[in-house]
Write a protein that holds these residues in place. Sequence first.
Motif, PDB file in Angstrom:
ATOM      1  N   GLN A  23      27.858  18.825  28.030  1.00 12.07           N
ATOM      2  CA  GLN A  23      27.728  17.565  27.296  1.00 12.07           C
ATOM      3  C   GLN A  23      26.968  17.798  25.983  1.00 12.07           C
ATOM      4  O   GLN A  23      25.937  18.478  25.978  1.00 12.07           O
ATOM      5  CB  GLN A  23      27.007  16.521  28.141  1.00 12.07           C
ATOM      6  CG  GLN A  23      27.621  16.297  29.512  1.00 12.07           C
ATOM      7  CD  GLN A  23      29.079  15.904  29.445  1.00 12.07           C
ATOM      8  OE1 GLN A  23      29.438  14.910  28.816  1.00 12.07           O
ATOM      9  NE2 GLN A  23      29.933  16.688  30.090  1.00 12.07           N
ATOM     10  N   THR A  25      25.788  15.956  21.978  1.00 14.19           N
ATOM     11  CA  THR A  25      25.749  14.847  21.029  1.00 14.19           C
ATOM     12  C   THR A  25      26.067  15.400  19.642  1.00 14.19           C
ATOM     13  O   THR A  25      25.884  16.585  19.371  1.00 14.19           O
ATOM     14  CB  THR A  25      24.380  14.164  20.985  1.00 14.19           C
ATOM     15  OG1 THR A  25      23.385  15.118  20.584  1.00 14.19           O
ATOM     16  CG2 THR A  25      24.021  13.551  22.326  1.00 14.19           C
ATOM     17  N   ARG A 175      26.973   8.142  28.584  1.00 13.55           N
ATOM     18  CA  ARG A 175      27.161   7.103  27.568  1.00 13.55           C
ATOM     19  C   ARG A 175      25.847   6.426  27.225  1.00 13.55           C
ATOM     20  O   ARG A 175      25.508   6.239  26.047  1.00 13.55           O
ATOM     21  CB  ARG A 175      28.163   6.057  28.057  1.00 13.55           C
ATOM     22  CG  ARG A 175      28.332   4.881  27.101  1.00 13.55           C
ATOM     23  CD  ARG A 175      29.109   3.744  27.747  1.00 13.55           C
ATOM     24  NE  ARG A 175      28.421   3.149  28.885  1.00 13.55           N
ATOM     25  CZ  ARG A 175      27.425   2.259  28.774  1.00 13.55           C
ATOM     26  NH1 ARG A 175      26.974   1.893  27.573  1.00 13.55           N
ATOM     27  NH2 ARG A 175      26.860   1.767  29.857  1.00 13.55           N
ATOM     28  N   ALA A 178      23.219   8.706  25.352  1.00  5.97           N
ATOM     29  CA  ALA A 178      23.554   8.992  23.954  1.00  5.97           C
ATOM     30  C   ALA A 178      23.611   7.743  23.083  1.00  5.97           C
ATOM     31  O   ALA A 178      23.802   7.863  21.868  1.00  5.97           O
ATOM     32  CB  ALA A 178      24.896   9.718  23.891  1.00  5.97           C
ATOM     33  N   ASP A 179      23.445   6.572  23.671  1.00 10.76           N
ATOM     34  CA  ASP A 179      23.568   5.325  22.920  1.00 10.76           C
ATOM     35  C   ASP A 179      22.230   4.959  22.286  1.00 10.76           C
ATOM     36  O   ASP A 179      21.249   4.737  23.001  1.00 10.76           O
ATOM     37  CB  ASP A 179      24.022   4.200  23.858  1.00 10.76           C
ATOM     38  CG  ASP A 179      24.418   2.938  23.107  1.00 10.76           C
ATOM     39  OD1 ASP A 179      23.693   2.548  22.171  1.00 10.76           O
ATOM     40  OD2 ASP A 179      25.446   2.347  23.460  1.00 10.76           O
ATOM     41  N   ARG A 209      32.343  17.976  26.136  1.00  5.97           N
ATOM     42  CA  ARG A 209      32.511  16.577  25.739  1.00  5.97           C
ATOM     43  C   ARG A 209      31.435  16.238  24.711  1.00  5.97           C
ATOM     44  O   ARG A 209      30.255  16.512  24.930  1.00  5.97           O
ATOM     45  CB  ARG A 209      32.410  15.651  26.950  1.00  5.97           C
ATOM     46  CG  ARG A 209      32.781  14.196  26.661  1.00  5.97           C
ATOM     47  CD  ARG A 209      32.764  13.390  27.943  1.00  5.97           C
ATOM     48  NE  ARG A 209      33.691  13.935  28.933  1.00  5.97           N
ATOM     49  CZ  ARG A 209      34.982  13.620  29.009  1.00  5.97           C
ATOM     50  NH1 ARG A 209      35.504  12.771  28.145  1.00  5.97           N
ATOM     51  NH2 ARG A 209      35.743  14.151  29.940  1.00  5.97           N
ATOM     52  N   TRP A 211      29.494  13.364  22.524  1.00  8.97           N
ATOM     53  CA  TRP A 211      29.144  11.952  22.401  1.00  8.97           C
ATOM     54  C   TRP A 211      28.616  11.739  20.992  1.00  8.97           C
ATOM     55  O   TRP A 211      27.515  12.171  20.668  1.00  8.97           O
ATOM     56  CB  TRP A 211      28.105  11.577  23.458  1.00  8.97           C
ATOM     57  CG  TRP A 211      28.586  11.854  24.850  1.00  8.97           C
ATOM     58  CD1 TRP A 211      28.513  13.028  25.531  1.00  8.97           C
ATOM     59  CD2 TRP A 211      29.256  10.932  25.709  1.00  8.97           C
ATOM     60  NE1 TRP A 211      29.083  12.907  26.767  1.00  8.97           N
ATOM     61  CE2 TRP A 211      29.538  11.623  26.911  1.00  8.97           C
ATOM     62  CE3 TRP A 211      29.617   9.581  25.599  1.00  8.97           C
ATOM     63  CZ2 TRP A 211      30.188  11.015  27.986  1.00  8.97           C
ATOM     64  CZ3 TRP A 211      30.271   8.975  26.672  1.00  8.97           C
ATOM     65  CH2 TRP A 211      30.545   9.686  27.847  1.00  8.97           C
TER      66      TRP A 211
END
Length: 628
Positions: A23, A25, A175, A178-179, A209, A211
């Motif tokens: 994962q 960002t 989600r 990373a928001d 992936r 984000w």
Amino acid sequence: MNAAPTTRRLTVAQALVEFLAHQYTERDGRRQRLIGACWGIFGHGNVAGVGQALLESGTALPYLQGRNEQAMVHAAVGYARQCDRLSAHAVTTSIGPGATNLVTGAALATVNRLPVLLLPGDTFATRPAEPVLQQLEVPYAGDVSVNDVLRPVSRYFDRVTRPEALIPAAMQAMRVLADPVDTGAVTLALPQDVQAEAYDWPEEFFADRVWRVPRPAPDAAALAEAVRAVRGARRPLVIAGGGVHHSEAEEALRAFADATGIPVASTQAGKGSLRHDHPCDVGGIGHTGTATADALAREADLVLGVGTRYTDFTTASATLFAEPGVRFVNLNIAAFDSHKLGALSLVADARAGLAALTDALAGHRVEKEYEAAYGAAKEEWERRVDAAYGAADASARPSQTQVLGALDALVDESDIVINAAGSLPGDLHKLWRARSRRQYHLEYGYSCMGYEIPAAIGVRLAAPDRPVWALVGDGTYLMNPTEIVTAVQEGINFTMVLIQNHGYASIGGLSEATGGERFGTAYRFRAADGTYTGAPLPVDLAANAASLGMRVIRAATVGELRAALAEARGANRPTCVYVETETADTVPGAPEAQAWWDVPVAETATRPAAVAARAAYDRQAAGRRRHL
């Protein structure tokens, strides 16, 4: 004929670890790991699940050993803050007390909007035998475990009771982490039998992936209205909050201040948004703020909040912004915060919003008389800082503010100073001269004692080339010194400045101000009549730190302190500078609070101190107002 989808057979814990390692960002084209490492203390509930998976993964997801579950979360939070919330750590625990020890750290993360992934073990989903060791039996609900206490302090919570349920749960967890609006503590409770259960996972689950963290621009109509408000103000003031740092908006704020001449005050989380020597920087705001900033706030006709939550310390419990016609414009990525105080809401990323405001305000600048007035007040405050830091006799015992002065004289832009609770946050907010972004690291959203030592470890992991200072009072040291062992074991170098004043200095002062007469706030022997008097306790915190593996330098005088700090800054191992501070009234200290803070006082009392404190409280409370 289509080929069958490729799968991989792994346990739930193995699949989760593999998933986390892929994962990322990305913001402004810069990509980094979303989950940089996993802290863990193992017991039944995670040793044979997540523990085995971390062992099997090798270096794919680095493991960090902690000593206290709450402290592991603090370390993860320190790391995430230093990484501007773009990278986080996971924390795994056993069931029972290991899981419930996460609650304070989770609350701290969520209050401060900082990402951390919590992976507590849970009781059996299949319930082969009940109760198992450490299980809480709830007569009215069979699906409740102690992990449910994490629900109110988590931004996202799920219990993974089936292997296939991990896929949507893990995606939702990433989600939220990373928001920039919704981030905080994220909890995936993992029943110990499900962790060890095998499943055929689709290979797509383990693909890299990304984000992407956006920079939303302000709405055009709202921006135009904000520009009109700024142009129409004669005494505007900016309040810079933690969102300035999270957005990496410091340069955008400097450009805005350079162009408009509007003074900038800062919250605890926002301090350092401008360098201390920038002409527009007027220091901390609110109860622990400077006289300069608070005087400007009282007379401001427009307040532009940038990335601030407007806590009661910032608003002086709704008494600070006293101008009858004052208006607010709030630039915040979170709509929830942007509407506070009846403000004109400007929902946007701090950097994008400041850039848009600067462009739209081209040619606008505050009146020269206003600049000259706050500039003179800033200079006067700097003289008060110099007096508090003091040119003390080198042979004298230092005061707490002189400790800060000695450190201030030593550090440069690369140093990071960490604190969280006690009397130090007030002194630091008023006095510290922040030289660079992320130099000033104060956890004051939750004001959690015991944060500083583990946070220093997390910060150092995020910034391995920067000197890190954990400023720790005796009260907070006694709360949570255990991660010293982690720092020694892992070779994570930082300096702890351990200040001994034999009690709770901050709450002692508050007790005195509210009629409590410092009851229960000093570390002293109990007398026969129940009072605490006499000599300090024979407790040697320096020896304790040394017993946990730190190198300790004792400093009894101002001169020894200066030498000790300089020596510690160049050390290559975790080092403690221990100093007992002078508390006599004759020693220069930080200026008193420049604004009020609402702590209710007994409405009826027999002791004169409490009666007088209530009268003072009623006078101050009369100044509260609602901004609508």
